[in-house]
Design a protein around this motif. Structure first.
Motif, PDB file in Angstrom:
ATOM      1  N   LYS A   2     -23.042 -10.228 -10.512  1.00 26.46           N
ATOM      2  CA  LYS A   2     -23.944  -9.081 -10.456  1.00 26.46           C
ATOM      3  C   LYS A   2     -24.222  -8.585 -11.870  1.00 26.46           C
ATOM      4  O   LYS A   2     -23.294  -8.375 -12.656  1.00 26.46           O
ATOM      5  CB  LYS A   2     -23.341  -7.953  -9.623  1.00 26.46           C
ATOM      6  N   LEU A   3     -25.498  -8.427 -12.176  1.00 31.80           N
ATOM      7  CA  LEU A   3     -25.925  -7.899 -13.477  1.00 31.80           C
ATOM      8  C   LEU A   3     -26.321  -6.439 -13.319  1.00 31.80           C
ATOM      9  O   LEU A   3     -26.772  -6.016 -12.247  1.00 31.80           O
ATOM     10  CB  LEU A   3     -27.115  -8.692 -14.009  1.00 31.80           C
ATOM     11  N   LYS A  25     -39.054  -8.376 -10.004  1.00 32.55           N
ATOM     12  CA  LYS A  25     -38.282  -9.542 -10.437  1.00 32.55           C
ATOM     13  C   LYS A  25     -36.960  -9.671  -9.694  1.00 32.55           C
ATOM     14  O   LYS A  25     -36.096 -10.441 -10.086  1.00 32.55           O
ATOM     15  CB  LYS A  25     -38.015  -9.461 -11.939  1.00 32.55           C
ATOM     16  N   GLY A  26     -36.798  -8.890  -8.622  1.00 35.04           N
ATOM     17  CA  GLY A  26     -35.608  -9.019  -7.795  1.00 35.04           C
ATOM     18  C   GLY A  26     -34.476  -8.054  -8.094  1.00 35.04           C
ATOM     19  O   GLY A  26     -33.432  -8.110  -7.455  1.00 35.04           O
ATOM     20  N   TRP A  27     -34.647  -7.175  -9.068  1.00 36.27           N
ATOM     21  CA  TRP A  27     -33.634  -6.159  -9.347  1.00 36.27           C
ATOM     22  C   TRP A  27     -33.695  -5.117  -8.232  1.00 36.27           C
ATOM     23  O   TRP A  27     -34.741  -4.898  -7.635  1.00 36.27           O
ATOM     24  CB  TRP A  27     -33.877  -5.504 -10.710  1.00 36.27           C
ATOM     25  N   GLU A  64     -30.332 -12.093 -22.142  1.00 36.32           N
ATOM     26  CA  GLU A  64     -31.476 -11.190 -22.111  1.00 36.32           C
ATOM     27  C   GLU A  64     -31.615 -10.732 -20.670  1.00 36.32           C
ATOM     28  O   GLU A  64     -32.203 -11.427 -19.839  1.00 36.32           O
ATOM     29  CB  GLU A  64     -32.735 -11.905 -22.597  1.00 36.32           C
ATOM     30  N   LEU A  65     -31.075  -9.568 -20.337  1.00 33.06           N
ATOM     31  CA  LEU A  65     -31.023  -9.132 -18.956  1.00 33.06           C
ATOM     32  C   LEU A  65     -32.405  -8.977 -18.347  1.00 33.06           C
ATOM     33  O   LEU A  65     -32.609  -9.269 -17.169  1.00 33.06           O
ATOM     34  CB  LEU A  65     -30.249  -7.814 -18.841  1.00 33.06           C
ATOM     35  N   GLY A  66     -33.373  -8.546 -19.110  1.00 35.64           N
ATOM     36  CA  GLY A  66     -34.735  -8.402 -18.594  1.00 35.64           C
ATOM     37  C   GLY A  66     -35.385  -9.705 -18.219  1.00 35.64           C
ATOM     38  O   GLY A  66     -36.364  -9.730 -17.493  1.00 35.64           O
ATOM     39  N   GLU A  67     -34.833 -10.810 -18.694  1.00 35.41           N
ATOM     40  CA  GLU A  67     -35.390 -12.132 -18.395  1.00 35.41           C
ATOM     41  C   GLU A  67     -34.718 -12.781 -17.190  1.00 35.41           C
ATOM     42  O   GLU A  67     -35.070 -13.892 -16.811  1.00 35.41           O
ATOM     43  CB  GLU A  67     -35.248 -13.048 -19.615  1.00 35.41           C
ATOM     44  N   GLN A  68     -33.734 -12.126 -16.625  1.00 39.95           N
ATOM     45  CA  GLN A  68     -33.010 -12.696 -15.476  1.00 39.95           C
ATOM     46  C   GLN A  68     -33.745 -12.435 -14.183  1.00 39.95           C
ATOM     47  O   GLN A  68     -34.472 -11.536 -14.013  1.00 39.95           O
ATOM     48  CB  GLN A  68     -31.604 -12.116 -15.398  1.00 39.95           C
TER      49      GLN A  68
END
Length: 68
Positions: A2-3, A25-27, A64-68
Motif C-alpha cells: 500500500k502506497l 489513476k486508482g488512488w 515517484e508516487l504520482g507515477e504509480q
C-alpha cells in the motif's frame, strides 16, 4: 503493498484537479480532507490523503508516487 500520498495545495480548482487526477489513476481517498489558513500566504490550504494498493513492487524512497 500500500502506497500513501498527502496531496496539498491552495484552496482552488487546481487542488481539486490534483485529487481528481489521483482518483482517476486508482488512488483512493483516505480519511477526511484538511483545511487550514496559511498566514504566510494569506490563503486557505487543503490537504487530502490518498492510498493505493500496488502489486509486484518493493517500496523504495526513490519511487515517484504520482507515477504509480
Amino acid at each position: 503493498m500500500k502506497l500513501y500520498r498527502l496531496l496539498t495545495g491552495p484552496d482552488d480548482s487546481a487542488f481539486c484537479h490534483k485529487v481528481s487526477l489521483a482518483l482517476s489513476k486508482g488512488w483512493e481517498l483516505h480519511g477526511s480532507p484538511a483545511y487550514a489558513f496559511n498566514a504566510e500566504t494569506g490563503l486557505m490550504q487543503c490537504g487530502q490523503a490518498v492510498t493505493k494498493e500496488v502489486e509486484g513492487k518493493d517500496y523504495s524512497p526513490d519511487m515517484e508516487l504520482g507515477e504509480q
